[in-house]
Design a protein around this motif. Structure first.
Motif, short mmCIF file in Angstrom:
data_model
loop_
_atom_site.label_atom_id
_atom_site.label_comp_id
_atom_site.label_asym_id
_atom_site.label_seq_id
_atom_site.Cartn_x
_atom_site.Cartn_y
_atom_site.Cartn_z
N LEU A 71 0.83 -1.21 0.00
CA LEU A 71 0.00 0.00 0.00
C LEU A 71 0.86 1.26 0.00
O LEU A 71 0.54 2.23 -0.67
N ILE A 72 1.95 1.23 0.75
CA ILE A 72 2.86 2.39 0.79
C ILE A 72 3.47 2.61 -0.58
O ILE A 72 3.50 3.75 -1.09
N LEU A 73 3.98 1.55 -1.19
CA LEU A 73 4.59 1.67 -2.52
C LEU A 73 3.58 2.20 -3.54
O LEU A 73 3.87 3.15 -4.27
N GLY A 74 2.41 1.59 -3.58
CA GLY A 74 1.40 2.02 -4.54
C GLY A 74 0.91 3.43 -4.29
O GLY A 74 0.74 4.22 -5.22
N THR A 75 0.70 3.79 -3.02
CA THR A 75 0.20 5.12 -2.70
C THR A 75 1.26 6.19 -2.97
O THR A 75 0.94 7.29 -3.41
N ALA A 76 2.53 5.87 -2.70
CA ALA A 76 3.60 6.83 -2.98
C ALA A 76 3.66 7.13 -4.48
O ALA A 76 3.76 8.30 -4.89
N LEU A 77 3.56 6.10 -5.31
CA LEU A 77 3.58 6.33 -6.74
C LEU A 77 2.26 6.94 -7.22
O LEU A 77 2.24 7.70 -8.20
N SER A 78 1.18 6.66 -6.52
CA SER A 78 -0.10 7.30 -6.83
C SER A 78 -0.03 8.79 -6.52
O SER A 78 -0.57 9.62 -7.26
N LEU A 79 0.64 9.14 -5.43
CA LEU A 79 0.85 10.55 -5.09
C LEU A 79 1.70 11.23 -6.17
O LEU A 79 1.43 12.37 -6.57
N TYR A 80 2.72 10.53 -6.65
CA TYR A 80 3.54 11.05 -7.75
C TYR A 80 2.68 11.27 -9.00
O TYR A 80 2.78 12.30 -9.66
N ASN A 81 1.82 10.30 -9.31
CA ASN A 81 0.93 10.44 -10.46
C ASN A 81 -0.03 11.62 -10.29
O ASN A 81 -0.31 12.34 -11.23
N HIS A 82 -0.51 11.81 -9.07
CA HIS A 82 -1.40 12.94 -8.78
C HIS A 82 -0.66 14.25 -9.00
O HIS A 82 -1.21 15.21 -9.54
N TRP A 83 0.59 14.31 -8.57
CA TRP A 83 1.40 15.50 -8.75
C TRP A 83 1.60 15.79 -10.25
O TRP A 83 1.45 16.93 -10.69
N ILE A 84 1.89 14.73 -11.03
CA ILE A 84 2.08 14.90 -12.47
C ILE A 84 0.81 15.44 -13.12
O ILE A 84 0.85 16.42 -13.87
N PRO A 130 -1.02 20.83 -24.39
CA PRO A 130 0.04 19.84 -24.18
C PRO A 130 -0.53 18.50 -23.71
O PRO A 130 -1.69 18.39 -23.33
N SER A 131 0.32 17.50 -23.68
CA SER A 131 -0.04 16.16 -23.22
C SER A 131 -0.32 16.17 -21.71
O SER A 131 0.17 17.04 -20.99
N LEU A 132 -1.07 15.20 -21.23
CA LEU A 132 -1.36 15.12 -19.80
C LEU A 132 -0.45 14.13 -19.08
O LEU A 132 -0.69 13.80 -17.92
N GLY A 133 0.59 13.62 -19.72
CA GLY A 133 1.57 12.77 -19.06
C GLY A 133 1.12 11.34 -18.83
O GLY A 133 1.51 10.72 -17.84
N THR A 134 0.34 10.81 -19.75
CA THR A 134 -0.17 9.46 -19.60
C THR A 134 0.95 8.43 -19.57
O THR A 134 0.92 7.50 -18.76
N ILE A 135 1.95 8.60 -20.41
CA ILE A 135 3.06 7.65 -20.47
C ILE A 135 3.82 7.62 -19.14
O ILE A 135 4.17 6.54 -18.65
#
Length: 129
Positions: free
Chosen positions: A38-51, A70-75
């Motif tokens: 959950l920590i790993l996934g949520t940390a990267l989810s927070l990164y995705n939210h920031w992007i 511009p692109s929304l950073g899907t990749i």
């Protein structure tokens, strides 16, 4: 735009609170691999939210100025999800894969719940028709 920025800050705060709860769960429960996922996934989810929040801000400015959108950073977001899955698969004794996937979805759940709460608040205060 100020309302959008307030919403993004509020959601980021909720994600950090959830991350803190998951860290406590990892440290004090008998299922640390689930909370580590959950920590790993949520940390990267927070990164995705920031992007996505940065890209949405750029999108708003481009629309205001009449420039190309511009692109929304899907990749980038898909790449971070793949990274989380690769880490969880590489270290199954440290991270639970299913909880990592749930952690990756955390930001989207927070966004939907926050939207529902704010919609309910506006509706009860009579600010929405």
């Amino acid at each position: 735009m100020p309302e959008l920025q307030q919403s993004i800050k509020r959601q980021r705060k909720y994600l950090l609170y959830l991350l803190a709860i998951f860290v406590l769960g990892w440290g004090f429960t008998s299922t640390p691999t689930i909370y580590a996922g959950l920590i790993l996934g949520t940390a990267l989810s927070l990164y995705n939210h920031w992007i996505i929040s940065k890209r949405i801000t750029r999108l708003g400015k481009a629309v205001d100025e009449g420039r190309k959108i511009p692109s929304l950073g899907t990749i980038l977001r898909m790449g971070s999800a793949a990274l989380a899955a690769m880490i969880a698969l590489q270290y199954p004794d440290q991270f639970n894969l299913i909880s990592t996937v749930f952690g990756l979805m955390t930001a989207y759940a927070v966004i939907m719940i926050d939207f529902g709460i704010q919609h309910f608040i506006k509706r009860t205060n009579g600010k929405e028709r």
